[in-house]
Design an enzyme around this catalytic site. Sequence first.
Site, PDB file in Angstrom:
ATOM      1  N   CYS A 158      55.742 -23.907  -4.155  1.00 37.67           N
ATOM      2  CA  CYS A 158      56.010 -22.565  -3.626  1.00 37.67           C
ATOM      3  C   CYS A 158      55.974 -22.571  -2.093  1.00 37.67           C
ATOM      4  O   CYS A 158      54.904 -22.733  -1.495  1.00 37.67           O
ATOM      5  CB  CYS A 158      54.968 -21.594  -4.203  1.00 37.67           C
ATOM      6  SG  CYS A 158      54.924 -19.974  -3.419  1.00 37.67           S
ATOM      7  N   CYS A 209      53.685 -20.017  -0.464  1.00 36.64           N
ATOM      8  CA  CYS A 209      52.280 -20.394  -0.687  1.00 36.64           C
ATOM      9  C   CYS A 209      51.816 -21.382   0.381  1.00 36.64           C
ATOM     10  O   CYS A 209      50.719 -21.246   0.933  1.00 36.64           O
ATOM     11  CB  CYS A 209      52.097 -21.028  -2.068  1.00 36.64           C
ATOM     12  SG  CYS A 209      52.456 -19.942  -3.457  1.00 36.64           S
TER      13      CYS A 209
END
Length: 150
Positions: free
Chosen positions: A69, A72
């Site tokens: 991600c 993230c």
Amino acid sequence: MSAPPSTEIVVCDVCGRKNRVPAAASGTPRCGNCKSPLPWIAQADDESFAAVVEESVLPVLVDLWAPWCGPCTMVSPALERLAHEYRGRLKLVKVNVDGSPRLSQRFEARSIPMMLLMRGGDVLSTQIGAAPERAIRTWIDQHLPAPATT
């Protein structure tokens, strides 16, 4: 039987001494040399979450993330800086959703990064998506007691 929660090596922000900090403990981590509060950054999964998060004496910022991600990985350095800033007042726990399907389901993590402010087993607030560090700090301050003054 699950493995015990991990231990991390943390450098004291005050004196620079290296300290072993367990993911789960009955107190809060302090430097063995200067006794200053240490930043508490740990990892948890389905098996260790109760010990690492729900039994923490400090409020916990749970970061539900995944290595693939992009947002993230962009927000992670800001969360770690905030863990240093709030040392002694807040614990940062990172949960890789790919390896923790029960936690992903429990918190309905349909979009990541997803951050939870928790005390014990209670979710105080949820933040979904990568946000600037100052916005995360404001969000934390809205839910975290003010620091004690001496």
